[in-house]
Motif scaffolding. Sequence first.
Motif, PDB file in Angstrom:
ATOM      1  N   LEU A  33       0.858  -1.182   0.000  1.00 34.05           N
ATOM      2  CA  LEU A  33       0.000   0.000   0.000  1.00 34.05           C
ATOM      3  C   LEU A  33       0.893   1.230   0.000  1.00 34.05           C
ATOM      4  O   LEU A  33       1.862   1.291   0.754  1.00 34.05           O
ATOM      5  CB  LEU A  33      -0.907   0.003   1.234  1.00 34.05           C
TER       6      LEU A  33
ATOM      7  N   ARG B 113      -8.903   0.876   3.935  1.00 29.70           N
ATOM      8  CA  ARG B 113      -8.423  -0.291   3.174  1.00 29.70           C
ATOM      9  C   ARG B 113      -7.557  -1.190   4.053  1.00 29.70           C
ATOM     10  O   ARG B 113      -7.654  -2.415   3.986  1.00 29.70           O
ATOM     11  CB  ARG B 113      -7.643   0.172   1.942  1.00 29.70           C
ATOM     12  N   VAL B 114      -6.721  -0.593   4.893  1.00 26.58           N
ATOM     13  CA  VAL B 114      -5.879  -1.373   5.808  1.00 26.58           C
ATOM     14  C   VAL B 114      -6.753  -2.152   6.791  1.00 26.58           C
ATOM     15  O   VAL B 114      -6.411  -3.272   7.170  1.00 26.58           O
ATOM     16  CB  VAL B 114      -4.891  -0.443   6.555  1.00 26.58           C
ATOM     17  N   GLU B 115      -7.874  -1.584   7.166  1.00 27.55           N
ATOM     18  CA  GLU B 115      -8.790  -2.284   8.075  1.00 27.55           C
ATOM     19  C   GLU B 115      -9.465  -3.461   7.379  1.00 27.55           C
ATOM     20  O   GLU B 115      -9.922  -4.388   8.036  1.00 27.55           O
ATOM     21  CB  GLU B 115      -9.820  -1.312   8.651  1.00 27.55           C
TER      22      GLU B 115
ATOM     23  N   ARG C 207      -4.724  -7.035   5.128  1.00 31.55           N
ATOM     24  CA  ARG C 207      -3.348  -6.865   5.590  1.00 31.55           C
ATOM     25  C   ARG C 207      -2.436  -6.665   4.381  1.00 31.55           C
ATOM     26  O   ARG C 207      -2.580  -7.334   3.363  1.00 31.55           O
ATOM     27  CB  ARG C 207      -2.921  -8.116   6.355  1.00 31.55           C
ATOM     28  N   PHE C 208      -1.503  -5.738   4.509  1.00 33.22           N
ATOM     29  CA  PHE C 208      -0.490  -5.508   3.481  1.00 33.22           C
ATOM     30  C   PHE C 208       0.859  -5.908   4.067  1.00 33.22           C
ATOM     31  O   PHE C 208       1.122  -5.669   5.245  1.00 33.22           O
ATOM     32  CB  PHE C 208      -0.459  -4.029   3.069  1.00 33.22           C
TER      33      PHE C 208
ATOM     34  N   VAL D 221       3.868  -1.192   3.714  1.00 33.09           N
ATOM     35  CA  VAL D 221       3.170   0.074   3.582  1.00 33.09           C
ATOM     36  C   VAL D 221       4.225   1.162   3.401  1.00 33.09           C
ATOM     37  O   VAL D 221       5.198   1.224   4.150  1.00 33.09           O
ATOM     38  CB  VAL D 221       2.304   0.377   4.828  1.00 33.09           C
TER      39      VAL D 221
ATOM     40  N   THR E  17       4.402   5.193   3.322  1.00 37.22           N
ATOM     41  CA  THR E  17       3.562   6.340   3.650  1.00 37.22           C
ATOM     42  C   THR E  17       4.357   7.627   3.769  1.00 37.22           C
ATOM     43  O   THR E  17       5.505   7.616   4.218  1.00 37.22           O
ATOM     44  CB  THR E  17       2.775   6.102   4.960  1.00 37.22           C
TER      45      THR E  17
ATOM     46  N   VAL F 270      -1.561   1.113  11.588  1.00 39.40           N
ATOM     47  CA  VAL F 270      -1.176  -0.076  10.824  1.00 39.40           C
ATOM     48  C   VAL F 270      -0.521  -1.102  11.754  1.00 39.40           C
ATOM     49  O   VAL F 270      -0.873  -2.284  11.752  1.00 39.40           O
ATOM     50  CB  VAL F 270      -0.219   0.285   9.663  1.00 39.40           C
TER      51      VAL F 270
ATOM     52  N   TYR G  66      -1.642  -4.836  12.461  1.00 43.39           N
ATOM     53  CA  TYR G  66      -0.759  -5.848  11.872  1.00 43.39           C
ATOM     54  C   TYR G  66       0.684  -5.566  12.278  1.00 43.39           C
ATOM     55  O   TYR G  66       1.431  -4.943  11.525  1.00 43.39           O
ATOM     56  CB  TYR G  66      -0.869  -5.839  10.343  1.00 43.39           C
TER      57      TYR G  66
ATOM     58  N   THR H 242       3.526  -6.009   9.691  1.00 42.47           N
ATOM     59  CA  THR H 242       3.596  -5.229   8.447  1.00 42.47           C
ATOM     60  C   THR H 242       4.773  -4.268   8.542  1.00 42.47           C
ATOM     61  O   THR H 242       4.945  -3.581   9.541  1.00 42.47           O
ATOM     62  CB  THR H 242       2.289  -4.441   8.217  1.00 42.47           C
TER      63      THR H 242
END
Length: 121
Positions: A2, A37-39, A42-43, A46, A48, A64, A68, A71
């Motif tokens: 993400l 989307r994160v909710e 799981r990615f 990330v 950011t 995040v 997770y 992540t």
Amino acid sequence: MLVLDDEPIVCKRLKPFFQKAGYEVEAFTRPAEALARVEERRFDVVITDLKMQGLDGLAFLGKVKALYPDTDVIVITGFATLETARESFRKGVFDFVAKPFKLTKILDGVRRIEKERGLVP
């Protein structure tokens, strides 16, 4: 992976670059949409921005990691200071990259994540 950055040009650079490198990428310019989307899923990684309207990158990182913990997060910022770097690492960031950045610098960070996870030899 993400990608979240409130500057559309950053998303337009990162998404196709990582897709061409073989990664599945979702890109967002609004923190609230990225968080929703994160909710939902799981990615593994990330990426950011740090300074954004509304929810900043450190708050996003915290959310995040709460959902997770495994992540990995790479922070990119045009406001790199020793303090923001320290705070990011305290909150569990994997890498901290100052803007302007070379795409290969972020790719190197993602590859280090893969290596640490044992996903590549």
